[in-house]
Motif scaffolding. Structure first.
Motif, PDB file in Angstrom:
ATOM      1  N   MET A   1      -4.535   8.472   4.972  1.00 20.34           N
ATOM      2  CA  MET A   1      -5.254   7.518   4.134  1.00 20.34           C
ATOM      3  C   MET A   1      -4.403   6.273   3.901  1.00 20.34           C
ATOM      4  O   MET A   1      -4.891   5.132   4.023  1.00 20.34           O
ATOM      5  CB  MET A   1      -5.633   8.184   2.807  1.00 20.34           C
ATOM      6  CG  MET A   1      -6.427   7.314   1.843  1.00 20.34           C
ATOM      7  SD  MET A   1      -5.431   6.150   0.849  1.00 20.34           S
ATOM      8  CE  MET A   1      -4.384   7.301  -0.079  1.00 20.34           C
ATOM      9  N   ALA A   2      -3.122   6.464   3.578  1.00 14.38           N
ATOM     10  CA  ALA A   2      -2.237   5.325   3.320  1.00 14.38           C
ATOM     11  C   ALA A   2      -2.142   4.415   4.545  1.00 14.38           C
ATOM     12  O   ALA A   2      -2.164   3.179   4.426  1.00 14.38           O
ATOM     13  CB  ALA A   2      -0.848   5.820   2.920  1.00 14.38           C
ATOM     14  N   THR A   3      -2.069   5.013   5.716  1.00  9.02           N
ATOM     15  CA  THR A   3      -1.974   4.225   6.953  1.00  9.02           C
ATOM     16  C   THR A   3      -3.261   3.433   7.184  1.00  9.02           C
ATOM     17  O   THR A   3      -3.222   2.255   7.567  1.00  9.02           O
ATOM     18  CB  THR A   3      -1.668   5.148   8.145  1.00  9.02           C
ATOM     19  OG1 THR A   3      -0.463   5.877   7.869  1.00  9.02           O
ATOM     20  CG2 THR A   3      -1.493   4.359   9.426  1.00  9.02           C
ATOM     21  N   SER A   4      -4.394   4.049   6.943  1.00  9.62           N
ATOM     22  CA  SER A   4      -5.670   3.333   7.077  1.00  9.62           C
ATOM     23  C   SER A   4      -5.758   2.186   6.073  1.00  9.62           C
ATOM     24  O   SER A   4      -6.204   1.079   6.406  1.00  9.62           O
ATOM     25  CB  SER A   4      -6.841   4.295   6.860  1.00  9.62           C
ATOM     26  OG  SER A   4      -6.995   5.172   7.952  1.00  9.62           O
TER      27      SER A   4
ATOM     28  N   VAL B   1       0.846  -1.201   0.000  1.00 11.09           N
ATOM     29  CA  VAL B   1       0.000   0.000   0.000  1.00 11.09           C
ATOM     30  C   VAL B   1       0.880   1.249   0.000  1.00 11.09           C
ATOM     31  O   VAL B   1       0.683   2.171  -0.809  1.00 11.09           O
ATOM     32  CB  VAL B   1      -0.949   0.009   1.220  1.00 11.09           C
ATOM     33  CG1 VAL B   1      -1.590   1.393   1.402  1.00 11.09           C
ATOM     34  CG2 VAL B   1      -2.023  -1.051   1.068  1.00 11.09           C
ATOM     35  N   PHE B   2       1.843   1.290   0.905  1.00 12.06           N
ATOM     36  CA  PHE B   2       2.731   2.460   0.963  1.00 12.06           C
ATOM     37  C   PHE B   2       3.527   2.611  -0.327  1.00 12.06           C
ATOM     38  O   PHE B   2       3.729   3.737  -0.810  1.00 12.06           O
ATOM     39  CB  PHE B   2       3.669   2.351   2.170  1.00 12.06           C
ATOM     40  CG  PHE B   2       2.985   2.598   3.488  1.00 12.06           C
ATOM     41  CD1 PHE B   2       2.609   3.880   3.862  1.00 12.06           C
ATOM     42  CD2 PHE B   2       2.695   1.549   4.351  1.00 12.06           C
ATOM     43  CE1 PHE B   2       1.963   4.116   5.065  1.00 12.06           C
ATOM     44  CE2 PHE B   2       2.061   1.772   5.571  1.00 12.06           C
ATOM     45  CZ  PHE B   2       1.682   3.062   5.918  1.00 12.06           C
ATOM     46  N   ASP B   3       3.955   1.482  -0.907  1.00 16.14           N
ATOM     47  CA  ASP B   3       4.702   1.541  -2.172  1.00 16.14           C
ATOM     48  C   ASP B   3       3.841   2.135  -3.279  1.00 16.14           C
ATOM     49  O   ASP B   3       4.309   2.961  -4.074  1.00 16.14           O
ATOM     50  CB  ASP B   3       5.163   0.135  -2.585  1.00 16.14           C
ATOM     51  CG  ASP B   3       6.253  -0.416  -1.672  1.00 16.14           C
ATOM     52  OD1 ASP B   3       6.871   0.378  -0.930  1.00 16.14           O
ATOM     53  OD2 ASP B   3       6.475  -1.653  -1.698  1.00 16.14           O
ATOM     54  N   GLU B   4       2.571   1.724  -3.333  1.00 16.28           N
ATOM     55  CA  GLU B   4       1.680   2.218  -4.391  1.00 16.28           C
ATOM     56  C   GLU B   4       1.374   3.701  -4.214  1.00 16.28           C
ATOM     57  O   GLU B   4       1.297   4.448  -5.198  1.00 16.28           O
ATOM     58  CB  GLU B   4       0.382   1.400  -4.421  1.00 16.28           C
ATOM     59  CG  GLU B   4      -0.500   1.752  -5.606  1.00 16.28           C
ATOM     60  CD  GLU B   4      -1.724   0.865  -5.766  1.00 16.28           C
ATOM     61  OE1 GLU B   4      -2.645   1.272  -6.503  1.00 16.28           O
ATOM     62  OE2 GLU B   4      -1.762  -0.222  -5.140  1.00 16.28           O
ATOM     63  N   VAL B   5       1.216   4.138  -2.970  1.00 14.01           N
ATOM     64  CA  VAL B   5       0.971   5.564  -2.715  1.00 14.01           C
ATOM     65  C   VAL B   5       2.210   6.383  -3.107  1.00 14.01           C
ATOM     66  O   VAL B   5       2.097   7.440  -3.742  1.00 14.01           O
ATOM     67  CB  VAL B   5       0.584   5.798  -1.238  1.00 14.01           C
ATOM     68  CG1 VAL B   5       0.592   7.297  -0.895  1.00 14.01           C
ATOM     69  CG2 VAL B   5      -0.799   5.207  -0.960  1.00 14.01           C
ATOM     70  N   ASP B   6       3.405   5.879  -2.745  1.00  9.91           N
ATOM     71  CA  ASP B   6       4.648   6.561  -3.137  1.00  9.91           C
ATOM     72  C   ASP B   6       4.716   6.722  -4.657  1.00  9.91           C
ATOM     73  O   ASP B   6       5.047   7.797  -5.176  1.00  9.91           O
ATOM     74  CB  ASP B   6       5.864   5.759  -2.664  1.00  9.91           C
ATOM     75  CG  ASP B   6       6.110   5.861  -1.168  1.00  9.91           C
ATOM     76  OD1 ASP B   6       5.457   6.694  -0.508  1.00  9.91           O
ATOM     77  OD2 ASP B   6       6.955   5.092  -0.653  1.00  9.91           O
ATOM     78  N   GLU B   7       4.370   5.643  -5.359  1.00  6.62           N
ATOM     79  CA  GLU B   7       4.434   5.670  -6.826  1.00  6.62           C
ATOM     80  C   GLU B   7       3.398   6.639  -7.398  1.00  6.62           C
ATOM     81  O   GLU B   7       3.685   7.404  -8.321  1.00  6.62           O
ATOM     82  CB  GLU B   7       4.196   4.258  -7.375  1.00  6.62           C
ATOM     83  CG  GLU B   7       4.405   4.170  -8.880  1.00  6.62           C
ATOM     84  CD  GLU B   7       4.242   2.749  -9.415  1.00  6.62           C
ATOM     85  OE1 GLU B   7       4.084   2.622 -10.638  1.00  6.62           O
ATOM     86  OE2 GLU B   7       4.265   1.794  -8.620  1.00  6.62           O
ATOM     87  N   ALA B   8       2.206   6.632  -6.839  1.00  5.82           N
ATOM     88  CA  ALA B   8       1.140   7.507  -7.336  1.00  5.82           C
ATOM     89  C   ALA B   8       1.502   8.983  -7.177  1.00  5.82           C
ATOM     90  O   ALA B   8       1.156   9.815  -8.016  1.00  5.82           O
ATOM     91  CB  ALA B   8      -0.168   7.206  -6.604  1.00  5.82           C
ATOM     92  N   LEU B   9       2.204   9.303  -6.084  1.00  6.52           N
ATOM     93  CA  LEU B   9       2.565  10.698  -5.803  1.00  6.52           C
ATOM     94  C   LEU B   9       3.912  11.083  -6.401  1.00  6.52           C
ATOM     95  O   LEU B   9       4.271  12.269  -6.414  1.00  6.52           O
ATOM     96  CB  LEU B   9       2.580  10.935  -4.289  1.00  6.52           C
ATOM     97  CG  LEU B   9       1.237  10.759  -3.568  1.00  6.52           C
ATOM     98  CD1 LEU B   9       1.408  11.012  -2.073  1.00  6.52           C
ATOM     99  CD2 LEU B   9       0.175  11.679  -4.152  1.00  6.52           C
ATOM    100  N   GLY B  10       4.668  10.085  -6.852  1.00 10.48           N
ATOM    101  CA  GLY B  10       5.977  10.371  -7.426  1.00 10.48           C
ATOM    102  C   GLY B  10       7.001  10.822  -6.408  1.00 10.48           C
ATOM    103  O   GLY B  10       7.934  11.567  -6.729  1.00 10.48           O
ATOM    104  N   GLU B  11       6.819  10.381  -5.155  1.00 12.69           N
ATOM    105  CA  GLU B  11       7.776  10.722  -4.097  1.00 12.69           C
ATOM    106  C   GLU B  11       7.654   9.692  -2.973  1.00 12.69           C
ATOM    107  O   GLU B  11       6.661   8.962  -2.890  1.00 12.69           O
ATOM    108  CB  GLU B  11       7.501  12.114  -3.534  1.00 12.69           C
ATOM    109  CG  GLU B  11       6.156  12.236  -2.849  1.00 12.69           C
ATOM    110  CD  GLU B  11       5.886  13.635  -2.288  1.00 12.69           C
ATOM    111  OE1 GLU B  11       5.951  13.779  -1.067  1.00 12.69           O
ATOM    112  OE2 GLU B  11       5.610  14.548  -3.088  1.00 12.69           O
ATOM    113  N   LYS B  12       8.662   9.657  -2.105  1.00 10.74           N
ATOM    114  CA  LYS B  12       8.661   8.679  -1.013  1.00 10.74           C
ATOM    115  C   LYS B  12       7.943   9.258   0.201  1.00 10.74           C
ATOM    116  O   LYS B  12       8.570   9.626   1.203  1.00 10.74           O
ATOM    117  CB  LYS B  12      10.096   8.274  -0.661  1.00 10.74           C
ATOM    118  CG  LYS B  12      10.781   7.470  -1.738  1.00 10.74           C
ATOM    119  CD  LYS B  12      10.322   6.008  -1.728  1.00 10.74           C
ATOM    120  CE  LYS B  12      10.998   5.226  -0.616  1.00 10.74           C
ATOM    121  NZ  LYS B  12      10.604   3.786  -0.642  1.00 10.74           N
ATOM    122  N   LEU B  13       6.618   9.342   0.108  1.00  9.17           N
ATOM    123  CA  LEU B  13       5.845   9.818   1.249  1.00  9.17           C
ATOM    124  C   LEU B  13       6.068   8.911   2.458  1.00  9.17           C
ATOM    125  O   LEU B  13       6.073   9.368   3.601  1.00  9.17           O
ATOM    126  CB  LEU B  13       4.354   9.874   0.896  1.00  9.17           C
ATOM    127  CG  LEU B  13       3.422  10.423   1.981  1.00  9.17           C
ATOM    128  CD1 LEU B  13       3.688  11.903   2.228  1.00  9.17           C
ATOM    129  CD2 LEU B  13       1.951  10.208   1.610  1.00  9.17           C
TER     130      LEU B  13
END
Length: 313
Positions: free
Chosen positions: A66-69, A31-43
């Motif tokens: 949201m990513a944590t949830s 999930v965290f990997d996909e969010v990082d990719e979607a935002l183009g940064e290592k959130l």
């Protein structure tokens, strides 16, 4: 037990949230990997090892929470608990996006990008220092609305969050909100305090952000959710993609009717709530709204396993 899954809003963010989930569950890490990719940064780096000040910036806090949830939801799924274990989902402010994502109405990548846009638009809608929010503790909604109206004096000051029977948040121009703090004390509030937020959310000052979100939401697909979503704006369940889209635009400037949402769910058979993700603020609100509801937080690997055990025996 008939349960509702609840998703937290801004204010619950803490450095390190979700990291243990990612370490214990490959699906949570994904999930965290996909969010990082979607935002183009290592959130995820910011969430786990950054500074609290940077994480609290609205543009970061919203997708991070949201990513944590969603990481907690992925961990639950790994333990055999799906979204259908809930009769309803609901989220507080940005948490409504988490609820929609959990119920399959929005894709994870779209949700991350929408929340980055939403956070940025809300931040930019009002110059820093021009707006404020304050929590009025010990006043009911009707009294808080009366205070806000009296404090406005030609400016904007409205009840923005009806959180529980004794906590209403007002939002608007800083001077008006400061007047509301003083008036609330005169009305018998136990406490009235300015909140450490970067913008006056859920009031008419957010109109520019609502326009941005209307445009952003017009470019994403919203599917029918697997379980109904109890919305902030209406305080009842909805499954129509068209209405869900409209409600996401309206909630930028509209009040969060959380107390009414919880009461609606209780009246429609919910006996237990699970707060999915960071913190336990919603759980505290639920207990103050309806003491008969059982509550559970699901934000750590131990809590995920314990929750799954109650369902799987």
């Amino acid at each position: 037990m008939t349960r509702a899954f609840l998703f937290p809003g801004q204010g619950a963010q803490t450095i390190g949230m979700g990291q243990a989930l990612a370490q214990d569950y490959a699906a949570a890490q994904a999930v965290f990997d996909e969010v990082d990719e979607a935002l183009g940064e290592k959130l995820s780096d910011l969430i786990w090892t950054g500074s609290q000040d940077d994480l609290t910036l609205t543009r970061n806090a919203q997708p991070a929470l949201m990513a944590t949830s969603m990481a907690a939801m992925a961990a639950l799924k790994s333990e055999g608990v799906t979204i259908e274990a809930a009769a309803y989902v609901a989220g507080h402010s940005l948490g409504e996006y988490s609820a929609l994502c959990a119920a399959g109405a929005l894709s994870l990548a779209d949700t991350a990008r929408l929340l980055r846009t939403r956070g940025q638009a809300m931040q930019e809608a009002v110059p820093v220092g021009k707006g404020a929010m304050a929590a009025l503790l010990g006043l009911d909604l009707a009294t808080a609305q009366k205070v806000a109206k009296a404090a406005a004096q030609g400016q904007i000051c409205t009840a923005a969050n009806d959180n529980d029977p004794a906590q209403v948040v007002v939002s608007g121009h800083r001077e008006a909100v400061e007047r509301a703090v003083e008036l609330a004390k005169a009305e018998g509030a136990k406490r009235a305090i300015l909140l450490p937020v970067s913008a006056p959310f859920h009031c008419a000052l957010m109109d520019p952000a609502a326009e941005v979100m209307a445009d952003a939401l017009s470019h994403v697909d919203i599917e029918r959710p697997a379980v109904p979503v109890v919305g902030n704006i209406t305080a009842h369940a909805e499954s129509s993609p068209m209405l869900l889209r409209n409600h996401l635009v309206d909630q930028v400037t509209g009040a969060v009717r959380w107390r009414e949402s919880v009461l609606w769910m209780a009246a429609h058979g919910v006996t237990e709530t699970w707060e999915i993700g960071a913190g336990k603020a919603l759980t505290g609100m639920v207990r103050r709204i309806d003491k008969s509801l059982a509550t559970r937080t699901v934000g750590t690997p131990d809590e995920v396993r314990a929750a799954a055990e109650t369902l799987n025996g």
